[in-house]
Design a protein around this motif. Structure first.
Motif, short mmCIF file in Angstrom:
data_model
loop_
_atom_site.label_atom_id
_atom_site.label_comp_id
_atom_site.label_asym_id
_atom_site.label_seq_id
_atom_site.Cartn_x
_atom_site.Cartn_y
_atom_site.Cartn_z
N CYS A 159 8.58 58.48 10.58
CA CYS A 159 7.47 59.12 11.30
C CYS A 159 7.44 60.60 10.93
CB CYS A 159 7.65 58.96 12.81
SG CYS A 159 7.82 57.24 13.36
N PHE A 160 6.33 61.05 10.37
CA PHE A 160 6.17 62.43 9.90
C PHE A 160 5.34 63.22 10.91
CE2 PHE A 160 7.11 60.01 6.16
CZ PHE A 160 7.76 60.86 5.29
N PHE A 161 5.85 64.40 11.29
CA PHE A 161 5.15 65.33 12.17
C PHE A 161 5.16 66.70 11.48
CE2 PHE A 161 7.09 62.02 14.73
CZ PHE A 161 6.03 61.59 15.51
N PRO A 162 4.20 66.95 10.58
CA PRO A 162 4.26 68.16 9.73
C PRO A 162 4.17 69.46 10.51
CG PRO A 162 2.18 66.98 9.43
CD PRO A 162 3.07 66.08 10.22
N GLU A 163 3.43 69.53 11.60
CA GLU A 163 3.34 70.78 12.36
C GLU A 163 4.68 71.15 12.97
OE1 GLU A 163 0.17 70.52 15.15
OE2 GLU A 163 -1.38 70.91 13.64
N GLU A 164 5.47 70.14 13.35
CA GLU A 164 6.81 70.38 13.89
C GLU A 164 7.87 70.43 12.79
OE1 GLU A 164 4.77 68.07 14.93
OE2 GLU A 164 4.29 68.53 17.02
N LYS A 165 7.42 70.17 11.53
CA LYS A 165 8.35 70.08 10.39
C LYS A 165 9.49 69.11 10.71
CE LYS A 165 7.37 74.73 8.64
NZ LYS A 165 6.51 74.19 7.57
N LEU A 166 9.10 67.92 11.15
CA LEU A 166 10.06 66.93 11.62
C LEU A 166 9.74 65.56 11.02
CD1 LEU A 166 12.30 65.95 13.63
CD2 LEU A 166 10.46 65.65 15.32
N VAL A 167 10.81 64.87 10.60
CA VAL A 167 10.72 63.47 10.18
C VAL A 167 11.74 62.68 10.99
CG1 VAL A 167 10.95 61.81 8.30
CG2 VAL A 167 10.02 64.08 7.84
N ILE A 168 11.28 61.62 11.66
CA ILE A 168 12.16 60.75 12.41
C ILE A 168 12.31 59.44 11.65
CG2 ILE A 168 12.52 59.51 14.58
CD1 ILE A 168 10.84 61.62 15.97
N ILE A 169 13.54 59.05 11.38
CA ILE A 169 13.82 57.84 10.61
C ILE A 169 14.58 56.85 11.49
CG2 ILE A 169 14.91 56.88 8.55
CD1 ILE A 169 14.73 59.64 7.29
N GLU A 170 14.12 55.61 11.48
CA GLU A 170 14.78 54.59 12.29
C GLU A 170 14.70 53.26 11.55
OE1 GLU A 170 14.69 52.66 16.80
OE2 GLU A 170 13.28 54.23 16.23
N PHE A 172 2.29 64.10 3.34
CA PHE A 172 2.89 65.35 3.76
C PHE A 172 4.19 65.63 3.00
CE2 PHE A 172 0.72 63.67 7.64
CZ PHE A 172 -0.36 64.52 7.56
N ASP A 173 4.48 66.89 2.82
CA ASP A 173 5.67 67.33 2.12
C ASP A 173 6.90 66.99 2.95
OD1 ASP A 173 7.56 68.50 0.56
OD2 ASP A 173 6.88 70.57 0.87
N SER A 174 7.82 66.21 2.36
CA SER A 174 9.03 65.82 3.09
C SER A 174 10.20 66.77 2.83
CB SER A 174 9.44 64.39 2.68
OG SER A 174 9.68 64.32 1.28
N GLU A 175 9.96 67.83 2.07
CA GLU A 175 11.00 68.83 1.84
C GLU A 175 10.89 69.93 2.90
OE1 GLU A 175 10.79 70.26 -2.12
OE2 GLU A 175 11.16 68.29 -3.04
N HIS A 176 12.01 70.59 3.13
CA HIS A 176 12.08 71.71 4.05
C HIS A 176 11.65 71.29 5.47
CE1 HIS A 176 12.58 73.96 0.38
NE2 HIS A 176 11.35 73.63 -0.02
N VAL A 177 12.05 70.10 5.86
CA VAL A 177 11.77 69.61 7.21
C VAL A 177 13.08 69.19 7.86
CG1 VAL A 177 9.45 68.83 6.62
CG2 VAL A 177 11.37 67.24 6.44
N ARG A 178 13.04 69.12 9.18
CA ARG A 178 14.20 68.64 9.94
C ARG A 178 14.14 67.12 10.02
NH1 ARG A 178 14.74 68.08 15.62
NH2 ARG A 178 12.69 69.08 15.82
N VAL A 179 15.23 66.47 9.63
CA VAL A 179 15.29 65.01 9.65
C VAL A 179 16.11 64.56 10.84
CG1 VAL A 179 16.04 62.94 8.43
CG2 VAL A 179 15.09 64.87 7.14
N GLN A 180 15.51 63.73 11.67
CA GLN A 180 16.20 63.17 12.83
C GLN A 180 16.41 61.68 12.59
OE1 GLN A 180 14.57 64.19 16.69
NE2 GLN A 180 15.27 62.25 17.58
N GLN A 181 17.66 61.29 12.45
CA GLN A 181 18.00 59.89 12.19
C GLN A 181 18.37 59.21 13.50
OE1 GLN A 181 18.47 58.35 8.76
NE2 GLN A 181 18.26 56.53 10.07
N VAL A 182 17.59 58.23 13.88
CA VAL A 182 17.89 57.46 15.09
C VAL A 182 18.84 56.34 14.70
CG1 VAL A 182 16.94 56.02 16.93
CG2 VAL A 182 15.65 58.01 16.10
N ARG A 183 20.00 56.33 15.34
CA ARG A 183 21.01 55.32 15.03
C ARG A 183 20.88 54.17 16.02
NH1 ARG A 183 26.23 54.34 16.62
NH2 ARG A 183 26.23 56.16 17.96
#
Length: 325
Positions: free
Chosen positions: A97-108, A208-219
């Motif tokens: 899930c990409f949220f470019p304004e928050e510079k966040l990617v959530i991976i699950e 969206f650019d996936s570089e220079h973003v915060r990655v949140q990995q849901v375990r």
């Protein structure tokens, strides 16, 4: 997150026998189940792209979707066209899930996920025991000749549904969730769709650019029933446990337990996590068609939620208790 409601992904079809006592409506049920089977297969196996509108109360979202099956694995991309930019990419069980304004990617990784379209059934076998199912008439959705499938609940623990499928391919084009008074609780419908053929170049690649973003990995780790440490004394007719897992949204957050129950069409999620003390007041609230029941059990919070009537989430939640050691 609210943005994920119209972007849920994945599909699983479970074969099963018809329930006893339904002989008078057997032909109607078989016809309806055959149509649902076509919907389930079509939405998973077909290549398609288009624009759909999701409505829930006064909330309206428009999104673009592209879907394909590559080497036996579903690949899908959904992009919101209104509001803040966001998109969801799925390849098999991995969801980003990409949220470019928050510079966040959530991976699950979701081993047992519900999928697009949001109202599509996840299992078919036991549905006639709990829904009256019948094929409906013909119509047009997004300029495509369509056929209706109607499901009316037989009790007060679930809502009704109306599906419209492409008569040629089986792709679900429109779906409506129907409340206890016959009102529309939620719907999605394609306004433009292309079925089959080749997708446009890079239709399944992120915008969206996936570089220079915060990655949140849901375990998430699946659990055996014996290892849960909790029991569910109250069972809802037709609902069975689909999956139980431990989830941790971030390393600094405590682990929670997530258990999903489904009747093959409706689903209920139970979240149990550390936090709070004592016996706080129980409460029921709603977010669109989703009813939420909250309860404090000792030093744990229990949240039960699903697109089902409030009676269902409260009844299931009241039967949860710690296992005695």
């Amino acid at each position: 997150m609210a943005v994920l409601r119209p972007l849920r992904l994945g599909l699983m079809v479970i074969a099963g026998g018809l329930a006893a006592g339904l002989v008078p409506t057997l032909a109607l049920a078989e016809d309806g189940l055959a149509l649902l089977q076509r919907i389930a297969q079509g939405s998973r196996q077909l290549t398609y792209s288009g624009t759909f509108v999701y409505r829930s109360g006064s909330k309206v979202d428009t999104s673009r979707i592209a879907h394909s099956l590559k080497d036996g694995q579903e690949v899908e991309r959904i992009e919101a066209l209104e509001g803040s930019p966001r998109e969801v990419l799925r390849a098999g069980s991995e969801v980003k899930c990409f949220f470019p304004e928050e510079k966040l990617v959530i991976i699950e990784n979701r081993s047992s996920g519900r999928g697009f379209p949001v109202l599509l059934p996840a299992g078919l076998g036991g549905l006639p025991e709990h829904y009256a199912i019948r094929g409906g008439g013909l119509g047009r959705v997004a300029g495509v000749k369509s056929r209706a499938v109607l499901l009316e609940p037989r009790d007060d623990l679930r809502y009704g549904h109306e599906f419209w499928m492409d008569d040629a391919s089986g792709l679900l084009l429109k779906a409506t969730l129907i409340g206890e008074r016959g009102e529309t609780l939620e719907s999605f419908a394609f306004t433009q769709v292309k079925i089959g053929g080749q997708l446009e170049h890079e239709a399944l690649k992120p915008r969206f650019d996936s570089e220079h973003v915060r990655v949140q990995q849901v375990r998430a780790t699946e659990m055996r029933t014996d290892d849960m440490g909790w029991s569910f004394r109250t069972t809802l007719p037709g609902f069975r446990k689909v999956v139980a897992m431990k989830r941790q949204s971030a390393p600094e957050n405590p682990e929670s337990m997530h258990v999903v129950f489904s009747d093959g069409l409706a689903s209920i999620s139970v979240f149990i996590e550390p936090g709070g003390t004592g016996a706080a007041a129980e409460s029921v609230s709603s977010v669109g068609p989703v009813n939420v029941y909250r309860r404090q059990l000792g030093d744990h919070r229990v949240v039960v939620m699903g697109e089902v009537p409030a009676l269902a989430v409260r009844r299931l939640g009241d039967g949860i208790e710690r296992k005695r050691k």
